[in-house]
Design a protein around this motif. Structure first.
Motif, PDB file in Angstrom:
ATOM      1  N   ASP A  77      63.714  46.955  20.227  1.00  0.00           N
ATOM      2  CA  ASP A  77      64.105  48.309  20.591  1.00  0.00           C
ATOM      3  C   ASP A  77      62.961  49.300  20.428  1.00  0.00           C
ATOM      4  O   ASP A  77      63.090  50.456  20.814  1.00  0.00           O
ATOM      5  N   GLU A 132      66.709  53.967  30.757  1.00  0.00           N
ATOM      6  CA  GLU A 132      67.517  52.845  30.271  1.00  0.00           C
ATOM      7  C   GLU A 132      68.083  53.120  28.880  1.00  0.00           C
ATOM      8  O   GLU A 132      69.187  52.692  28.547  1.00  0.00           O
ATOM      9  N   THR A 133      67.309  53.819  28.060  1.00  0.00           N
ATOM     10  CA  THR A 133      67.749  54.221  26.725  1.00  0.00           C
ATOM     11  C   THR A 133      67.322  55.666  26.520  1.00  0.00           C
ATOM     12  O   THR A 133      66.179  56.018  26.815  1.00  0.00           O
ATOM     13  N   SER A 134      68.239  56.491  26.026  1.00  0.00           N
ATOM     14  CA  SER A 134      67.879  57.900  25.847  1.00  0.00           C
ATOM     15  C   SER A 134      68.820  58.566  24.860  1.00  0.00           C
ATOM     16  O   SER A 134      69.893  58.052  24.543  1.00  0.00           O
TER      17      SER A 134
END
Length: 299
Positions: free
Chosen positions: A28, A244-246
């Motif tokens: 991650d 995609e990730t925030s």
């Protein structure tokens, strides 16, 4: 023997699970070191509007005050920055979305010199501080609110967005003790991970009322500056980004605020909700009325 065998299996499974957990946690994270192309160059424009309003009319108090504050404008309307300048916003270790890290404010000051050569990371007043005498010398105590922090706000396969907040000010005239202290500078940097280029850089003063504190000749005032901004964009990189990730922009704002002010972690309620809660718990309400705000440098 059977007991030892079972213990061995449990230990093996536990260690395997720990390894999977560590790998997942590591997956991650992203390491932004050495991602910028050393040949990257970005043109940055500066904008600095005149003071539009003031609480006490200090800018018009005398001709000397007017000379200090009425004609402020960028020292360099356009300036070119190389890759190394932007590396100061990058973390020195792998980070995940939501992580906050401290920046070296002195390495950010060259950006603020585009506004004025008197830019400094050393705040002339520590807001919330009080003065006392100890062992024959003056001691200043209180909240530390200078510095700079950044946060990884969003991540995709091709891009990274870093949000940041900076506290700094401008010494306009040393003899007049004239300072121009923005409430804060906030902004974002979007990095194209594939090309190693800067897609967008924006550093700005949030445009709310009384967003700057000014001082001169022993007097002080809070004023409103509609726009004070540095902005640079890569016109060849304008397609849509799907993160995609925030985390939300509000979430990043709160995380950066908490890095400056410990008290921001205290839950705050609207007055109506606070009254209802006090009645429910049979607790008194302590009211503190201030002129200005606690969570920036405008007062």
């Amino acid at each position: 023997m059977r007991r030892n065998w079972l213990i061995s299996i449990v230990l093996a499974v536990s260690i395997f699970g720990l390894c999977i957990s560590l790998q997942s946690s590591s997956a991650d994270q992203i390491n932004l070191q050495n991602t910028l192309d050393k040949h990257t160059i970005l043109q940055v424009q500066a904008y600095w509007d005149p003071i539009a309003d003031s609480a006490l009319d200090l800018p018009d108090y005398t001709p000397k005050h007017a000379a200090l504050f009425k004609n402020l404008s960028p020292a360099h309307p356009n300036r070119e920055y190389e890759a190394d300048a932007f590396k100061t916003f990058f973390p020195n270790k792998p980070v995940a979305v939501g992580n906050v890290w401290e920046l070296d404010p002195n390495k950010i000051i060259p950006f603020l010199h585009q506004f004025h050569s008197g830019a400094t990371a050393e705040m002339h007043i520590n807001p919330g501080a009080w003065r006392s005498s100890a062992h024959g010398r003056e001691v200043i105590s209180g909240m530390e609110s200078d510095g700079a922090f950044a946060c990884l706000r969003a991540l995709s396969a091709g891009y990274v967005e870093i949000a940041f907040r900076i506290h700094a000010e401008f010494l306009l005239d040393k003899e007049a003790r004239a300072y121009f202290t923005p409430a804060q500078f906030t902004g974002r940097l979007i990095l194209n991970r594939k090309d190693g280029t800067i897609r967008e850089f924006r550093l700005y003063l949030p445009p709310r009322n009384t967003n700057v504190d000014i001082n001169a000749f022993g007097g002080a005032d809070m004023v409103f500056v509609p726009r004070m901004e540095l902005i640079g964009q890569n016109i060849d990189d304008q397609h849509d980004i799907v993160w995609e990730t925030s985390m939300t922009e509000a979430g990043a704002k709160s995380a950066l605020e908490a890095a400056f002010y410990k008290f921001s972690e205290i839950e705050r309620l609207p007055i109506e909700a606070a009254v209802a809660y006090a009645q429910e718990k049979n607790r008194p309400i302590h009211l503190l009325l201030t002129w200005g705000v606690f969570d920036d440098e405008s007062c």
